[in-house]
Design an enzyme around this catalytic site. Sequence first.
Site, PDB file in Angstrom:
ATOM      1  N   ASP A  21       0.825  -1.210   0.000  1.00 56.41           N
ATOM      2  CA  ASP A  21       0.000   0.000   0.000  1.00 56.41           C
ATOM      3  C   ASP A  21       0.858   1.257   0.000  1.00 56.41           C
ATOM      4  O   ASP A  21       0.689   2.148  -0.818  1.00 56.41           O
ATOM      5  CB  ASP A  21      -0.959  -0.005   1.212  1.00 56.41           C
ATOM      6  CG  ASP A  21      -0.266  -0.296   2.539  1.00 56.41           C
ATOM      7  OD1 ASP A  21       0.966  -0.518   2.568  1.00 56.41           O
ATOM      8  OD2 ASP A  21      -0.967  -0.327   3.571  1.00 56.41           O
TER       9      ASP A  21
ATOM     10  N   ASP B 140       6.913   3.793   3.569  1.00 52.54           N
ATOM     11  CA  ASP B 140       7.225   4.919   4.450  1.00 52.54           C
ATOM     12  C   ASP B 140       8.746   4.936   4.654  1.00 52.54           C
ATOM     13  O   ASP B 140       9.477   5.497   3.844  1.00 52.54           O
ATOM     14  CB  ASP B 140       6.439   4.735   5.751  1.00 52.54           C
ATOM     15  CG  ASP B 140       6.625   5.872   6.734  1.00 52.54           C
ATOM     16  OD1 ASP B 140       7.416   6.781   6.466  1.00 52.54           O
ATOM     17  OD2 ASP B 140       5.980   5.854   7.799  1.00 52.54           O
TER      18      ASP B 140
ATOM     19  N   GLY C 204      10.465   2.244   4.426  1.00 52.09           N
ATOM     20  CA  GLY C 204      10.940   1.172   3.554  1.00 52.09           C
ATOM     21  C   GLY C 204      11.430  -0.055   4.316  1.00 52.09           C
ATOM     22  O   GLY C 204      11.835  -1.034   3.705  1.00 52.09           O
TER      23      GLY C 204
ATOM     24  N   LEU D 287       9.527  -3.359   3.471  1.00 48.80           N
ATOM     25  CA  LEU D 287       9.887  -3.902   2.162  1.00 48.80           C
ATOM     26  C   LEU D 287      11.299  -4.464   2.131  1.00 48.80           C
ATOM     27  O   LEU D 287      11.531  -5.507   1.527  1.00 48.80           O
ATOM     28  CB  LEU D 287       9.757  -2.820   1.101  1.00 48.80           C
ATOM     29  CG  LEU D 287       8.398  -2.764   0.436  1.00 48.80           C
ATOM     30  CD1 LEU D 287       8.375  -1.669  -0.603  1.00 48.80           C
ATOM     31  CD2 LEU D 287       8.070  -4.103  -0.210  1.00 48.80           C
TER      32      LEU D 287
ATOM     33  N   ARG E 154     -10.003   1.844   6.637  1.00 52.81           N
ATOM     34  CA  ARG E 154      -9.540   1.101   5.457  1.00 52.81           C
ATOM     35  C   ARG E 154     -10.582   1.099   4.351  1.00 52.81           C
ATOM     36  O   ARG E 154     -10.267   0.958   3.173  1.00 52.81           O
ATOM     37  CB  ARG E 154      -9.237  -0.360   5.818  1.00 52.81           C
ATOM     38  CG  ARG E 154      -8.060  -0.552   6.760  1.00 52.81           C
ATOM     39  CD  ARG E 154      -7.700  -2.031   6.803  1.00 52.81           C
ATOM     40  NE  ARG E 154      -6.859  -2.389   7.940  1.00 52.81           N
ATOM     41  CZ  ARG E 154      -5.539  -2.272   7.965  1.00 52.81           C
ATOM     42  NH1 ARG E 154      -4.903  -1.784   6.931  1.00 52.81           N
ATOM     43  NH2 ARG E 154      -4.845  -2.642   9.027  1.00 52.81           N
TER      44      ARG E 154
HETATM   45  P1  IMP Z   1       7.629   1.193   6.492  1.00 57.44           P
HETATM   46  O1  IMP Z   1       8.195  -0.117   6.907  1.00 57.44           O
HETATM   47  O2  IMP Z   1       8.062   2.322   7.367  1.00 57.44           O
HETATM   48  O3  IMP Z   1       7.889   1.518   5.018  1.00 57.44           O
HETATM   49  O4  IMP Z   1       6.073   1.130   6.714  1.00 57.44           O
HETATM   50  C1  IMP Z   1       5.301   0.409   5.857  1.00 57.44           C
HETATM   51  C2  IMP Z   1       3.960  -0.001   6.420  1.00 57.44           C
HETATM   52  O5  IMP Z   1       3.488   0.867   7.450  1.00 57.44           O
HETATM   53  C3  IMP Z   1       2.969   0.108   5.283  1.00 57.44           C
HETATM   54  O6  IMP Z   1       2.850  -1.118   4.632  1.00 57.44           O
HETATM   55  C4  IMP Z   1       1.699   0.534   5.976  1.00 57.44           C
HETATM   56  O7  IMP Z   1       0.968  -0.606   6.328  1.00 57.44           O
HETATM   57  C5  IMP Z   1       2.163   1.272   7.218  1.00 57.44           C
HETATM   58  N1  IMP Z   1       2.147   2.733   6.959  1.00 57.44           N
HETATM   59  C6  IMP Z   1       3.187   3.524   6.648  1.00 57.44           C
HETATM   60  N2  IMP Z   1       2.812   4.798   6.431  1.00 57.44           N
HETATM   61  C7  IMP Z   1       1.469   4.810   6.607  1.00 57.44           C
HETATM   62  C8  IMP Z   1       0.465   5.839   6.493  1.00 57.44           C
HETATM   63  O8  IMP Z   1       0.713   7.019   6.161  1.00 57.44           O
HETATM   64  N3  IMP Z   1      -0.813   5.448   6.744  1.00 57.44           N
HETATM   65  C9  IMP Z   1      -1.153   4.184   7.091  1.00 57.44           C
HETATM   66  N4  IMP Z   1      -0.254   3.179   7.180  1.00 57.44           N
HETATM   67  C10 IMP Z   1       1.048   3.488   6.948  1.00 57.44           C
HETATM   68 MG    MG Z   2       1.401  -2.440   4.763  1.00 54.23          MG
END
Ligand code: IMP
Ligand code: MG
Length: 172
Positions: free
Chosen positions: A94, A97, A99, A102, A159
């Site tokens: 989705d 943020d 990363g 991922l 959601r």
């Molecule tokens: P990351 O590991 O920091 O890249 O975060 C990724 C996960 O955090 C995403 O797959 C989302 O499920 C959740 N996430 C990150 N940013 C947001 C946001 O702005 N709104 C809602 N969920 C978020």
């Molecule tokens: Mg996610």
Amino acid sequence: MKALYSEERIHARVDELGREISRDFLGKDLVLIGVLNGGFIFTADLCRSIAIPHEVDFIGASSYGDSTSSDSNIVYTKTLKRSIKGKHVLIVEDIVDTGRTLEFLVKDLQKQEPKELRIAALFWKKEKANPNLTVHYPGFDIQDDFLVGYGLDYAGMYRNLPFVGSLEEADR
Ligand code: IMP
Ligand code: MG
């Protein structure tokens, strides 16, 4: 709640991505891996915009509690049903943020020796994310807003919104 991306705009972009993916993976053994929970709606729409035959599977990776800030503990809440060895894999997220989710997924899925592994993400906080992480099919580059709707949640809620908005103090 401030609406930032309308339902129409999202669908138009998802259709573009679907066409691009259909061209790029033509004749290849493609598997979409939707990342739960946030990626469920994007995955459902994207797979129907892809005109070539492909498998759809889901993986559950959770890095967030009920807060809007990131933490680095990533746990699997669901694992893949079928092997991806030798396949062309497209991870469908989705939002990217920091990363971290991922990077963890890519590293872990590489162990199963897919032929190729690419990433689609509807939203990409490109400036904030690790510069070594490539999102091959980004929907929209965004700033560091906290977004909800179209699969994205705040504490499990929002959601179901058909559009994507930014969460304001009053919504928390
Ligand atoms: P990351 O590991 O920091 O890249 O975060 C990724 C996960 O955090 C995403 O797959 C989302 O499920 C959740 N996430 C990150 N940013 C947001 C946001 O702005 N709104 C809602 N969920 C978020
Ligand atoms: Mg996610």
